[in-house]
Each structure stands twice: as structure tokens, then as C-alpha cells.
Design a protein around this motif. Structure first.
Motif: not given
Lengths: 131, 444, 509
Positions: A36, A39-42, A64-69, A91-92
Motif C-alpha cells: 500500500d 503503491n502500484d508495483l511495476t 519498484e513502483s512508479v516513484k519508489a524502490s 507485478e500488480d
């Protein structure tokens, strides 16, 4: 926002991994709280291959998500049996089912003592809610 | 004064709103012992005076608009269509920040995406980033990628001595704090011999194409040897030469870097230039620097956004592979404009003009007594000449005739003392080349 | 909570705002007038030639319209307010652009002989001196291509300084948790380990933590990187104590000069005791940001680090023989230089612009830049204090942070406020940085904005706070009046379309 899940049959690390122990086999993933927050994992990349020996605290994957790792650490020592290849491109699944199909690695426990350091669901929930 | 718009009345109103009497009151946290030091700077000037002073400084330089320039060595004087400068002066481009807010930056984002596409086309690679500082730092970043790809198990980097000396210095600067072994510079310049240095510790081998001496190295077969050794092949390329030469990608390169200065960026005494970085798809998550990707907005409209952001320093912090933050956005934009104007046929035409003119000059110089042109390999727009006199002596004689001569290669390669590296481009009409040859022939 | 939205099937896909340049291409079209070949053609090396080149084929007018249209899709300083914290989006004077384009600068070869480049070298020499004077440093190198490269140079110098003394035990660099990401990334890149320091409730470095680290690990500490004023826009209240503590442990002090726009003529970092800092010419000295670069990140050092500066630097090779003559300037490599950071000698075009900027303001004006940058920030801060939560109750430097959480609007995030600002033609402040403030919005107005612009911004921010409570959906779906809506960033990251298909080898012409 749906309430976060903390299944009671799992053990949790402060770095937000969960561990399910069945005999000497442990399955590892990231908690509902962690997915959570990320956020959306990529993307998922494994730092280990089946057959690798890991010590408690070793990195086994990176998500990784869009703005985190985030690096994923194994809280326990053992030998890697499998990594979840089905997550590549999907990954979602980790967001949707973090404790089921979203598992990351399976390992054979070489030393069960690390388990004692982990939190139970109630303790982990308290820890998450205090953050 | 300057560019500050405040009037006395406004300053008073603003201070009152803050609840202080003077601006100086806002600096109470600054140690009083060191507050408000005197600045020994020159007095302020009007715009007229600044322009006059700077014009005088500029005009005291010997520049390519007044002189016939035959010097390259990593920085090239080429034709840039007027449209490029006009478009770059659009304030919407040059006074914008990094496109972190895609809804407000589609211009920069789409232009960057197009730049990436053009770089892929030139190099024959699958992906390109939004640029690095220059060609040298692009090469240094390629080393980091090679070390990462080989997962820290390999630490030997083979650099061809035919790579620009500054580039090789920069690689050493960048990696001085790491356990990396940089070799190969002292081997013969030919790419083939470098392959003998490959072993199971080698992470990467890099060659320049055309090399520092203008020669087009034979890359065929090199990639296979590098890959068999489990290493990464990096090619430092001149993008203008790629207008006519086979792409490094088609010859097996894994990463292609270089400086895009020759395609649309002025000489400007060494910068700002723009380092391009292109690679095979499999490396794309390991590379540093900004990358723009295509997506859609919530209406489903095609739009662009910076992507693969978790690689970057602001997210990964101490775990990032590079601290790079800025790219050379405006220069990359100028490069795309240049390449769009040149297009498929124009770029080929300019490249061939360079080739023909350089060969004409080389043929004529080779016919002069005492001069020897190196023809070991085919060359593009630069060639190495062994001269009968020290290069400095020749260049002094040339400047007196309004000509800036070639680069003195002996400065960097002691065994090449008295060797001049000459560059001829589409900016040198035949008459200029003829005068160059005449003067060289007359120096005694 | 997901940004991914699926399109209702019945809605047609909207047209792109502007086609890709490749989509405008028509085979055989040419956009440039090139000279014909006036020398005999040499035989081309057939086996080395490519047979494909996937570049667009368009006319000059098509190119002009394409890029003009693209430019109009950007927000920019020349278009409107841009209060992007930590980036110093001040006015970029037009004079600077003209100066950088003078042929004597723009058409000067970087490897030109010393005697024929005296004007450019003199300019660089003066700029080195002025930057040194503004910050109180002994020597300056203009070599670094950007702030991050200046940081890298600074930390490498610290490394070489210790090694040069034979001290090989210093492997750690202290970095406050409020630091820019470039700081910890720099530390790793230079081969050091990061020790992160917490901040105290006033936003300053936690002195107890710093003292403890220095006590326990002093002999392994190579130095500390700190931004002044901090990334929270606050001037460190214990700065002299911080510097002394690290110096006493044997470490050197690096100042991240990203926020120098608050300090010019206010305090000289070199006089405070800093050993090294970098300048961002594209922030403090008005060189344009260029949509992401080029930057320029000179470094200033005290006498201790002077021999280690990245090179080349400009020095006087021969003093003038007559008082009204100029000395002979030339490039030199400092004796123990960390080396070259890029080919040639720095982003000279940016040096020209910074020179013009400092020359306009001069001795009496440079201080006014920082005074007014700080005045503007404090004015906006004071007027937004009743509407938004401002975490640190003290005067700010040139920027300040708000915590974008509004009572009665719990679903609103900093991002929503940012996106809504676009609808009013204002670029959002920096989002989610510094990391230590939840829902941070970092606001930096700069000195070149008028009071009217600031007042308008303040009114808009207050209006958005009302909207957040009354019509939160308006914020969640913002922007409504920007060229595009919010982007599907998940798709961008997963599908990875990084160049357009026509450019790929093997694709159809």
C-alpha cells in the motif's frame, strides 16, 4: 481506503516482509502495509537464484513502483528454492494479493532461530499503525 | 536595479505583513559575527556597458567566424541551420525546469522522446536516455553500467588508446573511489589487439568510432570476442559520422555513447555539449540519467512522462548508481531540431561532404614534401599528418594567415610528436583548404 | 487510490496534441539548404557504409511549427510564476543569451591556443575570482558541469585530502536526512559510506546525534555534507557548532550551495569555516534551466583543498609588464588535482551568462538579490500561515515548506494542490521534498517576482484551500485546464515505450 490485512498465521519483519513457515520451508513476500505504501508495483528483480544460500538480512529482491524502490531482505537464513517468476509483467499481483499469489521467494530454512526475532500479526499491526 | 522589481512602498508593505521593520531582521539566525560581509566585486554596470565589455572580450578571441578552422579533436565546427537557434530561444523551452510535472511539460517531454528516438536510429540501439553532461561523462557512466551488469564480479575496464584522451581521464576521475582496474590505453591503437586483454575479470571494452585520430576502426568481429569473454562492448561514436557509417548497434555494440556536439551544438569553448547514451533494451534499467516514456493521460490521450524514475538519486539516494540530476536538456533539444532539419538525406549529405573535403585536403597535404598522411585505416573528417616541423611552429605560421591549424597530438601521445590532427568539415570551402595547403608547403 | 484509469470503451481516443516529428515525415522531403561539394569526390568505403537511417524527412517550416507548438505545451518562467522550491526559478535575463551567442565565445574552439583565447580565459578568471569572493573561498574551479558534479568533485577532493595525509581510515560522510538525493548518491559514487543524521524539531541538524557520531566514529569520518540554508529553507542555527564538531573529529565540511540565493552578501560560507562548496550557476546566477539542463556547478575551496581542485582552472601565466596591459591567462592543472570531470573546460556558455549577471548587479547589487529573495519568501510564508500548516515557526531563507494537510479535507494530498495550481496557470511548488516533512510543498518565489504575482499566488492558494474542503473532487481530478490530464505513469513504467517505432532498426520506412 480498505483496511490493511495482517494475517495471523504469518511472521513479520520490521522491514515489512512476511514469512510463512511450513515444516522447514519458508515463503516470503511483502506485507499489505508495504504494498500500500509503495503503491502500484511495476517491476520486480530478484537478487538471488534458486540454489543460492542467504543469511538473515541478505537482499533477495528489489521491487519498484512508479516513484519508489525498495529492497526486500530475507529475515531468515536458508537456501533459495524458488523465486516467483509469475510476477514478471504481472507485478500488480503483489498489490492485489500480497500474501498469496504475490509471494516473492521460497527458501529451505537452515537456521530457524531467526524466526524468533520476527513479530506476530498483532505486534506488527501495532508497529504499522504507529508509523 | 538589476532584475528586482520591488519599490520602496512595496518593500514596506511586505515587511509590515511579515511583522519586521527591515529586511535585515530576517537574518537573525545567521551568526552575527559573520553577517553582511563586504563584497569586493566591481561596481554595477548598465546593460549597454556590460554588452560593450563582453563584446570586447569576445572579439579578442580567434574564433571560427573570423578564421578558417581546421581543428577538431573532439569539438567540431559545423553548419547549424538558423532555425535551430531561433527555436531554442523560445522562452517556453529554455526557461522551463526539468519536466517533473508532465501536465505542464509536454513540449520538453515529447521533444526528449523524439531525441531519444533519433539517437536510437543513429546508433542502432533500442533505448536512449535524455542525455548526460558530455561524451566523456557518458563513457564514465557506461563503465558504471558495465560494472553493474557484471554484478560486481568483474572490475577490469579496457579502454582503447584511440579514445579521446580527455574521455579516458574522465573515466579515471569518476572511478577513483572504486575498485576498478583501467587498462588498454598503452596498447596499440587498433581495436583487434585490445581483444587480447579480455579475460574473465573484464567487465567492458570500449573503442572510439571513428577514433581520436579520425580513423574508422574495424569493429566487425570485435563484438563477438567481447561477448564471448562475457564483457560489454561500448562504442564511443561521432553522431555525424553515423550519418554515413554503419551503426555500432549493427556491428554488435551493447552501449553506444558519445558527444552530440557535432550535430547542432556550437563550439562555445568546450561546453555546454551533450553526451548521448544509448543501449540495448536489456540494460535499460541499469542506466543512469533521465528517460522519457510514452503513455496516455486519463482521457486516453497520448502523452509523455519521465519513467523508470526509481533508478534516480532523488528516490534511490545512497543506493543510486549515479548522482546525476540534470541532463543537457536544451542541447539535446537543439540536437533534435538539427537532426529533424537535416533529416535522412541531409545528414548523409553533410557526412559525405566532410569525408570528401577531408580526403581532398589529405591528398593535397600528402603531396607536400616532408608531410606524411597516416592511411593505416579509412578516415572520416580527421586525419593524422606527420609534419616536417613542430606543430606549434606550423600553427603560428597558419594563424598569421587567418587559419587555425590542427591539434598537436604529441601533447597527449609522446610517440606522435610532430603529428598534427587536421579536421576538415563542410564549413571549409575548397579555397580555404587550398590556402591551408599552400601555407603548410611554405613554412620553412 | 490508483492512478491507472481505464478508458470507457465507447469514447474515441483523443488526438495527440502534436504529432511526433516522425509522423510528419514524407519520403524525399528535405529541410535544409546544404553547400554542394566543391572538391573532387573521394571513393567511399562501401563496406563501412550504412544503408538505412531512420531520421524524419520534413521541411524547415514543418520543423519550425512543430517545435513552436511543442514549446507552447510547456510552462516556463517567461510564461508565468514558477515557485519550484530548491530550484531557484528566477528570471533568466535576455542579455545573457545574447552574450553567450557572440561569435567570439560561441565559435571559439576549446583547444584553441592560449594566446588566441585570452578574452575567454580572462572571463573565466574573473568569474572564478568573483565566485570566490561571494563565498569567501581561496580558489574556484569552473570545471563541474552541474551541481551534482560539483558535489562529486567536492567529495573526491575530501577523499584525496585525507589520503594525501596518509589517513586511510576515513570512510564515512555525514549527511542530514533533509538532504537532496544527490548528496547521499554522491557519497556512494565517491566510494564512501553514508551516515544519515536526524533533524531536530526546529528543522536543524540534531546536535546531540552529531556529537555522538563524532565521539563514537570520529576517526572514520571524512566529512559532512550540509545544505545552507537547509532544504527546509531554514538557516541552521548551530552552524558554527556543527562545523567545529566535524572539524574537531578531523572531518572536512562540504556545503551544498544549491540554496546560495539566500546567502549572497549575507554570509560567506568560507568565513563560517566550510572547506568546500559548489555553486549552481543555473540557480543562483540566472543561467537558464533549459528544460532540464545544462547546469554548471563550479566548486570553491579553501587553501587546504586548493591543490586538489578539478581541472583545468584558469591562472595567470605571466603578469602584465605594464599597468594598463592584461596579464597572460592560461589553463593549469592543480598540482594534486582529482582530475578532469568532463572533456575540455566546463560549461563555458554558462560561465558567460553568469559573468554578465554578476556584472549587472556588481558589489552593491548582489546582496540585494538575496535580500529580496528572502523578503519574497517570508512575505508569502507570513500570508499563508493562517491557511496552511507551516511546520517550523521561524523566519525562512529564500524558500519555505508547508505541510499540505488541511483539516476538513483529509482526502487531499500535496499532489492534488499542485495539480490544481496548474489550472490557475501557476507551476506547482516542489512536491514531497524534503522527505522529512509529510505532504511537503516547498515554495521558492525568488527575488524577480513582483508583489502582485505573489499576492495572486497567495489568493490562489487560499482559494484552493476552500475548494479542497468544498469540492475535493475538483482537486483530485485536476488539472482541468492544462494541455493534458494526469498521466498513466504505471503504464509508462511497465510498457516502456522509450522511442518511437519508426526509429527502430528493421521497422518500415
Amino acid at each position: 481506503m480498505a483496511a490493511l490485512n495482517y494475517p495471523s498465521d504469518l511472521k513479520y519483519a520490521k522491514s515489512d516482509e512476511w514469512v510463512r513457515v511450513e515444516g522447514d520451508i519458508a515463503t516470503l513476500g511483502i506485507s499489505d502495509y508495504a504494498q500500500d505504501a509503495l503503491n502500484d508495483l511495476t517491476y520486480v528483480e530478484y537478487a538471488v537464484e534458486p540454489g543460492a544460500k542467504v543469511a538473515a538480512g541478505d537482499a533477495v529482491a528489489e521491487v519498484e513502483s512508479v516513484k519508489a524502490s525498495s529492497e526486500i531482505y530475507s529475515p531468515i537464513a536458508g537456501e533459495i528454492l524458488a523465486v516467483n517468476e509469475a510476477l514478471k509483467g504481472e507485478e500488480d499481483t503483489i498489490n492485489a494479493d500480497p500474501y498469496g499469489k504475490g509471494w516473492l521467494v521460497k527458501l529451505r530454512l537452515s537456521d530457524a532461530s531467526g524466526l524468533a526475532e520476527l513479530m506476530d500479526a498483532a505486534a506488527y499491526q501495532t508497529y504499522c499503525e504507529s508509523r | 536595479m538589476g532584475y528586482i522589481p520591488h519599490t520602496d512602498v512595496e518593500r514596506r508593505q511586505m515587511l509590515a505583513a511579515i511583522g519586521v521593520t527591515t529586511i535585515e531582521d530576517l537574518f537573525e539566525a545567521v551568526p552575527a559575527t559573520h553577517r553582511f560581509p563586504r563584497l569586493k566585486l566591481p561596481a554595477p554596470l548598465s546593460e549597454v556597458e556590460v554588452a560593450r565589455e563582453m563584446l570586447a572580450l569576445a572579439e579578442s578571441n580567434e574564433h571560427a567566424q573570423d578564421f578558417a578552422l581546421f581543428r577538431g579533436a573532439g569539438a567540431y565546427h559545423h553548419f547549424i541551420p538558423s532555425a535551430v537557434n531561433h527555436l531554442l530561444l523560445r522562452g517556453e523551452f529554455y526557461t522551463a525546469y526539468t519536466p517533473y510535472q508532465p501536465e505542464f511539460s509536454q513540449g520538453t517531454l515529447q521533444a526528449t522522446f523524439e531525441y531519444q528516438s533519433m539517437m536510437c536510429a543513429l546508433t542502432g540501439m533500442d533505448a536512449a536516455n535524455a542525455s548526460h553532461y558530455d561524451g566523456a561523462t557518458s563513457l564514465a557512466e557506461a563503465v558504471t553500467v558495465a560494472l553493474q551488469v557484471t554484478k560486481g564480479k568483474r572490475n577490469k575496464i579496457i579502454l582503447s588508446p584511440g579514445i579521446h584522451p580527455h574521455y579516458r581521464e574522465v573515466v579515471r576521475t569518476y572511478h577513483q573511489g572504486r575498485d576498478v582496474q583501467i587498462v588498454g590505453d598503452d596498447a596499440p591503437a587498433q581495436a583487434a589487439a585490445l581483444a587480447d586483454l579480455l579475460d574473465d575479470k573484464t567487465a567492458m571494452l570500449a573503442v572510439q568510432y571513428p577514433n581520436f585520430f579520425g580513423q574508422i576502426e574495424d569493429l566487425a568481429g570485435l563484438a563477438e570476442k567481447v561477448h564471448r569473454a562475457g564483457a560489454v562492448l561500448v562504442v564511443v561514436a561521432n553522431p555525424l559520422a553515423l550519418g554515413m557509417l554503419k551503426s555500432p548497434g549493427s556491428l554488435g555494440a551493447d552501449i553506444v555513447v558519445g558527444d552530440a556536439q557535432p550535430v547542432g551544438v556550437p563550439l562555445s569553448f568546450g561546453g555546454p555539449y551533450v553526451g548521448f547514451f544509448a543501449c540495448k533494451q536489456e540494460f535499460v534499467r541499469k542506466i543512469a540519467g533521465r528517460i522519457v516514456g510514452e503513455s496516455v493521460d486519463t482521457d486516453g490521450r497520448r502523452a509523455y512522462v519521465m519513467t523508470l524514475r526509481p533508478r534516480e538519486q532523488d528516490i534511490k539516494r545512497e543506493k543510486a548508481s549515479s548522482n546525476i540530476c540534470t541532463n543537457q536538456g536544451l542541447m539535446a533539444l537543439g540536437v533534435s531540431m538539427y537532426l529533424a532539419l537535416m533529416g535522412k538525406t541531409g545528414l548523409r549529405q553533410v557526412a559525405e561532404l566532410n569525408y570528401h573535403k577531408a580526403h581532398y585536403a589529405a591528398d593535397r597535404i600528402a603531396a607536400l614534401p616532408g608531410y606524411q598522411v597516416n592511411r593505416e585505416r579509412p578516415f572520416f573528417n580527421e586525419f593524422l599528418v606527420r609534419c616536417p616541423q613542430p606543430v606549434a611552429t606550423l600553427n603560428q605560421a597558419l594563424v598569421a594567415e587567418g587559419i587555425i591549424g590542427g591539434y598537436d597530438v604529441g601533447q597527449d601521445y609522446p610517440h606522435l610528436a610532430q603529428h598534427m590532427l587536421l579536421c576538415v568539415t563542410e564549413m571549409n570551402p575548397k579555397e580555404e583548404i587550398d590556402v591551408l595547403v599552400d601555407v603548410l608547403g611554405k613554412v620553412k | 487510490m490508483t492512478l491507472r484509469m481505464t478508458m470507457p470503451e465507447q469514447v474515441a481516443t483523443p488526438e495527440p496534441l502534436e504529432p511526433l516529428i516522425y509522423e510528419l515525415s514524407v519520403p524525399g522531403r528535405v529541410g535544409v539548404n546544404l553547400p554542394v561539394c566543391d572538391v573532387p569526390a573521394a571513393p567511399l568505403p562501401a563496406d563501412l557504409l550504412r544503408d538505412d537511417l531512420k531520421l524524419p524527412e520534413v521541411s524547415e517550416l514543418q520543423v519550425v511549427r512543430h517545435y513552436l507548438k511543442l514549446s507552447q505545451l510547456n510552462h516556463a518562467i517567461d510564461k508565468g510564476f514558477y515557485p519550484l522550491g530548491s530550484c531557484t526559478m528566477k528570471y533568466n535575463p535576455k542579455l545573457n543569451e545574447d552574450m553567450a551567442r557572440l561569435p567570439g565565445f560561441a565559435a571559439l574552439h576549446p583547444l584553441h591556443d592560449t594566446e588566441g583565447a585570452q578574452g575567454a580565459l580572462a572571463l573565466m578568471y574573473e568569474l572564478q575570482r568573483w565566485l570566490g569572493e561571494i563565498s569567501g573561498f581561496e580558489a574556484v574551479s569552473l570545471a563541474p558541469a552541474a551541481g551534482a558534479q560539483g558535489e562529486f568533485a567536492g567529495i573526491l577532493m575530501i577523499r584525496r585530502y585525507h589520503l594525501d595525509r596518509g589517513d586511510t581510515q576515513r570512510t564515512k560522510i555525514l549527511v542530514p536526512n533533509s538532504a537532496h538525493g544527490t548528496n547521499p548518491a554522491t557519497v556512494t559514487m565517491a566510494g564512501f559510506e553514508v551516515v544519515e543524521l536526524p533533524s531536530d524539531e526546529r528543522g536543524d541538524v540534531d546536535m546531540n546525534a552529531l556529537k555522538q557520531v563524532c565521539r563514537e566514529q570520529g576517526s572514520s569520518i571524512a566529512g559532512m555534507m550540509i545544505t545552507v540554508p537547509s532544504t527546509l529553507g531554514l538557516f541552521e542555527e548551530h552552524i558554527l557548532d556543527v562545523i567545529e564538531t566535524v572539524h574537531n573529529a578531523g572531518g572536512l565540511m562540504y556545503m551544498d550551495g544549491a540554496n546560495m540565493n539566500a546567502l549572497m552578501g549575507i554570509v560567506k560560507p568560507g568565513e563560517l569555516g566550510f572547506d568546500v562548496m559548489h555553486y549552481n550557476l543555473h540557480k543562483t546566477f540566472s543561467t537558464p534551466h533549459g528544460g532540464g539542463g545544462p547546469g554548471s556547478g563550479p566548486v570553491g575551496v579553501n587553501a587546504k583543498l586548493k591543490p586538489f581542485l578539478p581541472g583545468p582552472v584558469v591562472d595567470i601565466l605571466e603578469e602584465a609588464s605594464e599597468p594598463d596591459e592584461s596579464p597572460l591567462y592560461g589553463f593549469v592543472m592543480p598540482s594534486k588535482s582529482i582530475g578532469r570531470l568532463k572533456a575540455f573546460q566546463g560549461n563555458f556558455g554558462m560561465h558567460v551568462r553568469a559573468y554578465a549577471y554578476i556584472r549587472i548587479y556588481g558589489d552593491s547589487g548582489i546582496r540585494d538579490v538575496s535580500r529580496h529573495a528572502v523578503l519574497n519568501a517570508n512575505y508569502v510564508r507570513a500570508r499563508l500561515m493562517d491557511t496552511y500548516k507551516i511546520p517550523y515557526p521561524r523566519y525562512c531563507g529564500h524558500e519555505f515548506v508547508i505541510e499540505a494537510r488541511l483539516d476538513g479535507a483529509e482526502s487531499i494530498h500535496a499532489l492534488d494542490i499542485s495539480k490544481r495550481l496548474m489550472d490557475y496557470g501557476i507551476h506547482p511548488p516542489t512536491n514531497y521534498f524534503p522527505l522529512i516533512v509529510p505532504e511537503a510543498l516547498l515554495i521558492e518565489p525568488t527575488e524577480t517576482e513582483t508583489k502582485e504575482t505573489l499576492d495572486e499566488f497567495i489568493d490562489v492558494m487560499k482559494k484552493i484551500a476552500v475548494e479542497a474542503r468544498q469540492t475535493p473532487e475538483l482537486l483530485h481530478t485536476a488539472p482541468h485546464h492544462a494541455p493534458v490530464k494526469r498521466l498513466d505513469e504505471v503504464r509508462a513504467a511497465k510498457q516502456l515505450v522509450l522511442c518511437c517505432a519508426p526509429a527502430l532498426p528493421g521497422a518500415a520506412d
